[in-house]
Design a protein around this motif. Structure first.
Motif, mmCIF file in Angstrom:
data_model
loop_
_atom_site.group_PDB
_atom_site.id
_atom_site.type_symbol
_atom_site.label_atom_id
_atom_site.label_comp_id
_atom_site.label_asym_id
_atom_site.label_seq_id
_atom_site.Cartn_x
_atom_site.Cartn_y
_atom_site.Cartn_z
ATOM 1 N N MET A 78 0.755 -1.606 -0.219
ATOM 2 C CA MET A 78 -0.237 0.411 0.121
ATOM 3 C C MET A 78 0.930 1.181 0.166
ATOM 4 S SD MET A 78 -2.916 -1.106 2.440
ATOM 5 C CE MET A 78 -3.340 0.947 2.790
ATOM 6 N N VAL A 79 1.909 1.171 1.010
ATOM 7 C CA VAL A 79 2.672 2.210 0.783
ATOM 8 C C VAL A 79 4.244 2.580 -0.388
ATOM 9 C CG1 VAL A 79 4.785 3.858 2.135
ATOM 10 C CG2 VAL A 79 3.046 2.765 3.055
ATOM 11 N N MET A 80 3.900 1.443 -1.188
ATOM 12 C CA MET A 80 4.528 1.646 -1.983
ATOM 13 C C MET A 80 3.307 1.738 -3.442
ATOM 14 S SD MET A 80 7.734 0.622 -2.084
ATOM 15 C CE MET A 80 8.150 0.898 -4.440
ATOM 16 N N VAL A 81 2.323 1.548 -3.606
ATOM 17 C CA VAL A 81 0.876 2.135 -4.420
ATOM 18 C C VAL A 81 1.224 3.411 -4.514
ATOM 19 C CG1 VAL A 81 -1.627 1.942 -4.914
ATOM 20 C CG2 VAL A 81 -0.149 0.036 -5.128
ATOM 21 N N GLY A 82 0.885 3.954 -2.493
ATOM 22 C CA GLY A 82 0.936 5.407 -2.298
ATOM 23 C C GLY A 82 2.047 6.105 -2.961
ATOM 24 N N TRP A 91 -4.812 8.070 -3.305
ATOM 25 C CA TRP A 91 -5.830 7.208 -2.308
ATOM 26 C C TRP A 91 -7.058 6.839 -2.640
ATOM 27 C CZ3 TRP A 91 -5.241 7.795 3.043
ATOM 28 C CH2 TRP A 91 -5.941 7.002 3.921
ATOM 29 N N LYS A 92 -7.630 6.473 -3.735
ATOM 30 C CA LYS A 92 -8.828 5.507 -5.065
ATOM 31 C C LYS A 92 -7.743 4.064 -4.777
ATOM 32 C CE LYS A 92 -12.282 5.049 -7.668
ATOM 33 N NZ LYS A 92 -13.040 5.118 -8.639
ATOM 34 N N LYS A 93 -6.595 3.968 -4.652
ATOM 35 C CA LYS A 93 -5.764 3.126 -5.640
ATOM 36 C C LYS A 93 -5.262 3.361 -4.752
ATOM 37 C CE LYS A 93 -4.390 4.583 -10.187
ATOM 38 N NZ LYS A 93 -3.482 4.878 -11.511
ATOM 39 N N ILE A 94 -4.786 3.274 -3.244
ATOM 40 C CA ILE A 94 -4.245 2.981 -2.279
ATOM 41 C C ILE A 94 -5.160 1.983 -1.423
ATOM 42 C CG2 ILE A 94 -3.162 3.622 0.521
ATOM 43 C CD1 ILE A 94 -2.162 5.224 -0.891
ATOM 44 N N MET A 95 -6.753 2.132 -1.474
ATOM 45 C CA MET A 95 -7.698 1.721 -0.779
ATOM 46 C C MET A 95 -8.157 0.788 -1.608
ATOM 47 S SD MET A 95 -8.772 3.223 1.782
ATOM 48 C CE MET A 95 -7.055 2.796 2.801
ATOM 49 N N VAL A 96 -8.268 0.601 -2.461
ATOM 50 C CA VAL A 96 -8.513 -0.749 -3.761
ATOM 51 C C VAL A 96 -6.944 -1.403 -3.190
ATOM 52 C CG1 VAL A 96 -8.279 -1.517 -5.567
ATOM 53 C CG2 VAL A 96 -9.624 0.668 -5.554
ATOM 54 N N THR A 97 -6.226 -1.146 -3.721
ATOM 55 C CA THR A 97 -4.821 -2.394 -3.058
ATOM 56 C C THR A 97 -5.737 -2.493 -1.049
ATOM 57 O OG1 THR A 97 -3.617 -0.870 -4.281
ATOM 58 C CG2 THR A 97 -3.056 -2.414 -2.908
ATOM 59 N N LYS A 150 -4.324 -3.426 -13.668
ATOM 60 C CA LYS A 150 -4.066 -2.965 -14.451
ATOM 61 C C LYS A 150 -5.066 -1.477 -13.819
ATOM 62 C CE LYS A 150 -4.835 -3.832 -18.533
ATOM 63 N NZ LYS A 150 -4.894 -3.315 -19.699
ATOM 64 N N PHE A 151 -5.599 -1.696 -12.862
ATOM 65 C CA PHE A 151 -6.623 -0.582 -12.187
ATOM 66 C C PHE A 151 -5.081 0.385 -12.002
ATOM 67 C CE2 PHE A 151 -7.813 1.854 -8.699
ATOM 68 C CZ PHE A 151 -9.044 2.814 -8.738
ATOM 69 N N ILE A 152 -3.711 -0.288 -11.110
ATOM 70 C CA ILE A 152 -3.155 0.110 -10.544
ATOM 71 C C ILE A 152 -2.384 1.017 -11.646
ATOM 72 C CG2 ILE A 152 -0.921 0.052 -9.127
ATOM 73 C CD1 ILE A 152 -3.932 0.376 -8.110
ATOM 74 N N SER A 153 -2.203 0.908 -12.331
ATOM 75 C CA SER A 153 -1.309 1.339 -13.537
ATOM 76 C C SER A 153 -1.752 2.142 -14.536
ATOM 77 C CB SER A 153 -0.464 -0.073 -14.954
ATOM 78 O OG SER A 153 -1.505 -1.101 -14.614
ATOM 79 N N ASN A 154 -2.796 2.508 -14.607
ATOM 80 C CA ASN A 154 -3.517 3.578 -15.658
ATOM 81 C C ASN A 154 -4.035 4.477 -14.714
ATOM 82 O OD1 ASN A 154 -4.391 1.881 -17.675
ATOM 83 N ND2 ASN A 154 -5.745 0.984 -16.898
#
Length: 113
Positions: free
Chosen positions: A20-24, A30-36, A109-113
């Protein structure tokens, strides 16, 4: 959940926090962190929370609760052989690979877009 899974649960949650920290950091979303977080928690729950002793019985016995004799037999088998606990069932392996593979693909796919 059995006490034996506590260590696995803790390490899984720590790795989820790292992801989650890396995605953030990488996406600053914030949305991608919550999806993760949601995908990670569902994945961890799917692996660690089921009562595998219940599901390791014959399929026809799934409609009946685990009896005290079956529980005692499972505990005796677990104490005699550590490898017995980590049996590989082809149907379970195929199902988990398909479900988790699809979920990871959609998450990526969601995170990389």
């Amino acid at each position: 959940m059995a006490e034996g899974n506590d260590g696995g649960l803790r390490s899984s949650l720590i790795w989820l926090a790292v992801v989650m920290v890396m995605v953030g950091i990488c996406t600053q979303s914030w949305k991608k962190i919550m999806v993760t977080y949601v995908v990670g928690i569902l994945g961890i729950a799917g692996l660690l929370l089921p009562d595998w002793d219940f599901f390791d019985r014959d399929f026809s016995r799934w409609t009946c609760p685990v009896t005290a004799e079956e529980r005692a037999s499972i505990l005796a088998q677990r104490q005699t052989s550590l490898l017995r606990r980590y049996r590989i069932y082809p149907i379970r392996l195929i199902a988990y690979t398909t479900i988790y593979g699809f979920a990871l693909f959609k998450w990526w796919k969601f995170i990389s877009n």
